[in-house]
Design an enzyme around this catalytic site. Sequence first.
Site, PDB file in Angstrom:
ATOM      1  CG  ASP A  26       3.608   0.381  -2.963  1.00 56.80           C
ATOM      2  OD1 ASP A  26       2.398  -0.094  -2.051  1.00 56.80           O
ATOM      3  OD2 ASP A  26       3.062   1.861  -3.655  1.00 56.80           O
ATOM      4  CG  ASP A  28      -0.375   0.453  -8.347  1.00 58.57           C
ATOM      5  OD1 ASP A  28       0.344   1.100  -9.517  1.00 58.57           O
ATOM      6  OD2 ASP A  28      -1.633  -0.425  -8.464  1.00 58.57           O
TER       7      ASP A  28
HETATM    8 MG   LIG Z   1       2.204   2.562  -4.216  1.00 55.55          MG
END
Ligand SMILES: [Mg+2]
Length: 350
Positions: A26, A28
């Site tokens: 992922d 962020d």
């Molecule tokens: Mg995230």
Amino acid sequence: MALFGRSGKAAVEKTPLDGVDTVLADLDGVVYAGAGALPYAVESLTRAAADGRRLGYITNNASRTDADVAAHLRELGLDRTAPEEIVTSPQAAVQLLRTKVAPGATILVVGGEGLISEVDRAGYIVTASADDAPAAVLQGFSPDIAWTQLAEAAFALKVPEEEGGIPWIATNTDWTIPQARGIAPGNGTLVSAVHIAVGRLATVAGKPETPIFEEAITRFGARRPLFIGDRLDTDIAGSQAAGIPSVMVLTGVDRPKHILAAPSTSRPTYILEDLRQLFEPYPATHTDGIRTTVRDAAVQIDGTELRVVSPGTRPIDLLRAASAAVWGSGRAIFGFHVAEQLYADPFIHP
Ligand SMILES: [Mg+2]
């Protein structure tokens, strides 16, 4: 590395990366926070790739294109990141669209450039009007979405799907989107506005649904993937549903108290403070039915008390032991009186 397994004395503990051919991360809260890289993320991912693994990124954020995200990652020091290495929820949404509507059809798109360009690239005709008799509605986040676009989606979706209505696909349903000035409504909130107006539910492509993970596995030819995320409800729940082992890293949104409370559908395979620990042997969890131990950290459940028997030298081992104890108990976290030390959060980076 010395092996003692044959003598039966002590099996060497493996690192989370052992046997992994593709690392899926992922963005962020894992690689960056806002514009800047998180501590140790870039060097750890670079090292993981240097060991011969493929790297790929999975993001629910539908407002930026894969090329924009790749350029951002290159700026942060992930030098060779190509747009193909970014799997976005618009791409997963378009893959899902292909299974329902053939290219060439007209699609009503509610969203930003990231979504419009993917729909166009896949050979569909993009419209913004329900009057163009669209064959489906695709909805993703953009900060510029106005009531008028939500209204067009509602007009196009007035017939229920079971009565021959057209498909409705949402890139993702994250309720919120963190901004520099605070928390703002995310795509889930906007999808929900249309849902309340039409009484239908969208099919979701992004995390925690599995299409985005399936798109990544196919694209990278992954046989032994590992997914790294910072949110239990999207990242960890999604990888668990897709059958992919997962790392929960404590550099992002979810904290120790969330991990202790994780429902059985969103429990990570590994819990790490930061991505350097990808290369460290992951300690085994031992339980004798009363005490749960990870290295020199131990907890014990006494009735409704979740007690610290030994804090150990590393807080992360205590969190690993406590999570294993709660998860193994088959009881919900709110049934326990939890020692404060267990949900303290010493993992926030300066
Ligand atoms: Mg995230």
